[in-house]
Design a protein around this motif. Structure first.
Motif, mmCIF file in Angstrom:
data_model
loop_
_atom_site.group_PDB
_atom_site.id
_atom_site.type_symbol
_atom_site.label_atom_id
_atom_site.label_comp_id
_atom_site.label_asym_id
_atom_site.label_seq_id
_atom_site.Cartn_x
_atom_site.Cartn_y
_atom_site.Cartn_z
ATOM 1 N N GLN A 1 0.834 -1.204 0.000
ATOM 2 C CA GLN A 1 0.000 0.000 0.000
ATOM 3 C C GLN A 1 0.868 1.253 0.000
ATOM 4 O O GLN A 1 0.567 2.221 -0.708
ATOM 5 N N ALA A 2 1.954 1.239 0.774
ATOM 6 C CA ALA A 2 2.876 2.379 0.782
ATOM 7 C C ALA A 2 3.516 2.543 -0.592
ATOM 8 O O ALA A 2 3.679 3.669 -1.085
ATOM 9 N N LEU A 3 3.856 1.438 -1.240
ATOM 10 C CA LEU A 3 4.431 1.489 -2.584
ATOM 11 C C LEU A 3 3.412 2.055 -3.576
ATOM 12 O O LEU A 3 3.754 2.898 -4.408
ATOM 13 N N ALA A 4 2.162 1.599 -3.491
ATOM 14 C CA ALA A 4 1.117 2.097 -4.386
ATOM 15 C C ALA A 4 0.948 3.607 -4.229
ATOM 16 O O ALA A 4 0.841 4.340 -5.219
ATOM 17 N N GLU A 5 0.961 4.073 -3.006
ATOM 18 C CA GLU A 5 0.817 5.508 -2.751
ATOM 19 C C GLU A 5 2.023 6.286 -3.281
ATOM 20 O O GLU A 5 1.877 7.314 -3.948
ATOM 21 N N ALA A 6 3.217 5.795 -3.014
ATOM 22 C CA ALA A 6 4.432 6.479 -3.463
ATOM 23 C C ALA A 6 4.527 6.511 -4.984
ATOM 24 O O ALA A 6 4.890 7.529 -5.579
ATOM 25 N N MET A 7 4.192 5.401 -5.625
ATOM 26 C CA MET A 7 4.242 5.356 -7.086
ATOM 27 C C MET A 7 3.110 6.172 -7.695
ATOM 28 O O MET A 7 3.282 6.783 -8.753
ATOM 29 N N GLY A 8 1.966 6.208 -7.036
ATOM 30 C CA GLY A 8 0.865 7.045 -7.503
ATOM 31 C C GLY A 8 1.265 8.507 -7.562
ATOM 32 O O GLY A 8 0.924 9.228 -8.502
ATOM 33 N N ALA A 9 2.040 8.929 -6.564
ATOM 34 C CA ALA A 9 2.532 10.309 -6.537
ATOM 35 C C ALA A 9 3.524 10.577 -7.664
ATOM 36 O O ALA A 9 3.715 11.727 -8.065
ATOM 37 N N GLN A 10 4.142 9.537 -8.189
ATOM 38 C CA GLN A 10 5.129 9.656 -9.268
ATOM 39 C C GLN A 10 4.489 9.553 -10.650
ATOM 40 O O GLN A 10 5.144 9.808 -11.659
ATOM 41 N N PHE A 11 3.214 9.155 -10.714
ATOM 42 C CA PHE A 11 2.700 8.692 -11.989
ATOM 43 C C PHE A 11 2.602 9.746 -13.085
ATOM 44 O O PHE A 11 2.862 9.436 -14.252
ATOM 45 N N ASP A 12 2.265 10.976 -12.759
ATOM 46 C CA ASP A 12 2.256 12.017 -13.799
ATOM 47 C C ASP A 12 3.650 12.162 -14.410
ATOM 48 O O ASP A 12 3.792 12.266 -15.627
ATOM 49 N N ARG A 13 4.669 12.162 -13.556
ATOM 50 C CA ARG A 13 6.045 12.250 -14.049
ATOM 51 C C ARG A 13 6.404 11.036 -14.891
ATOM 52 O O ARG A 13 7.049 11.154 -15.936
ATOM 53 N N ILE A 14 5.998 9.855 -14.461
ATOM 54 C CA ILE A 14 6.272 8.622 -15.210
ATOM 55 C C ILE A 14 5.668 8.711 -16.608
ATOM 56 O O ILE A 14 6.337 8.405 -17.600
ATOM 57 N N LEU A 15 4.419 9.145 -16.690
ATOM 58 C CA LEU A 15 3.779 9.271 -18.007
ATOM 59 C C LEU A 15 4.468 10.298 -18.886
ATOM 60 O O LEU A 15 4.639 10.069 -20.086
ATOM 61 N N ARG A 16 4.900 11.414 -18.301
ATOM 62 C CA ARG A 16 5.654 12.419 -19.084
ATOM 63 C C ARG A 16 6.954 11.820 -19.581
ATOM 64 O O ARG A 16 7.317 12.002 -20.750
ATOM 65 N N GLU A 17 7.689 11.126 -18.714
ATOM 66 C CA GLU A 17 8.965 10.527 -19.109
ATOM 67 C C GLU A 17 8.769 9.477 -20.198
ATOM 68 O O GLU A 17 9.649 9.295 -21.046
ATOM 69 N N ALA A 18 7.639 8.794 -20.161
ATOM 70 C CA ALA A 18 7.364 7.759 -21.159
ATOM 71 C C ALA A 18 6.817 8.350 -22.452
ATOM 72 O O ALA A 18 6.621 7.611 -23.419
ATOM 73 N N GLY A 19 6.570 9.665 -22.449
ATOM 74 C CA GLY A 19 6.027 10.306 -23.639
ATOM 75 C C GLY A 19 4.554 10.032 -23.826
ATOM 76 O O GLY A 19 4.036 10.137 -24.931
ATOM 77 N N GLU A 20 3.877 9.676 -22.719
ATOM 78 C CA GLU A 20 2.454 9.342 -22.811
ATOM 79 C C GLU A 20 1.570 10.355 -22.131
ATOM 80 O O GLU A 20 0.362 10.149 -22.029
ATOM 81 N N GLY A 21 2.161 11.409 -21.588
ATOM 82 C CA GLY A 21 1.308 12.355 -20.850
ATOM 83 C C GLY A 21 1.650 13.773 -21.147
ATOM 84 O O GLY A 21 2.533 14.144 -21.836
#
Length: 130
Positions: free
Chosen positions: A110-130
């Motif tokens: 659950q802590a991982l899900a929350e931490a990665m959720g906070a990263q997800f906009d950045r992840i999508l930008r880095e992947a060229g999907e956001g």
């Protein structure tokens, strides 16, 4: 030591990315739908390196032909101790075409899900999907 393990332990994201197949399928421990493609998988792995503290592989298991590996790890996420395993399958060219992660205990997942959720906009930008 497997080159993927060495790349992760060295935090060498370029070496990690070089080991990913273009059509790699990444199955997250906290999201139902798998992600497909090198760009998004690499971006997720960069996010993981940002949120995991004290990451260490503690065991490496491989099949006889070297196409399947299990890498057991420990880490800390938001103060929670996490134990997990990266299950890797390698294609004919030696690149990872299937990457599944499992983690325990539930509180750490659950802590991982929350931490990665906070990263997800950045992840999508880095992947060229956001």
């Amino acid at each position: 030591m497997h080159p993927f393990r060495k790349a992760v332990e060295d935090r060498d994201i370029a070496a990690v990315e070089a080991l990913l197949a273009e059509d790699v399928v990444f199955t997250s421990p906290v999201v139902f739908k798998p992600y497909t493609g090198k760009a998004v998988t690499a971006a997720i792995l960069r996010g993981v390196l940002r949120v995991f503290e004290d990451f260490t592989y503690v065991r490496e298991i491989a099949d006889a032909d070297g196409r399947d590996h299990a890498l057991v790890f420990t880490a800390t996420v938001a103060g929670r101790q996490i134990q997990g395993c990266d299950f890797l399958h390698f294609d004919e060219e030696g690149r990872i075409d299937d990457f599944t992660v499992m983690v325990r205990p539930l509180s750490a997942a659950q802590a991982l899900a929350e931490a990665m959720g906070a990263q997800f906009d950045r992840i999508l930008r880095e992947a060229g999907e956001g």
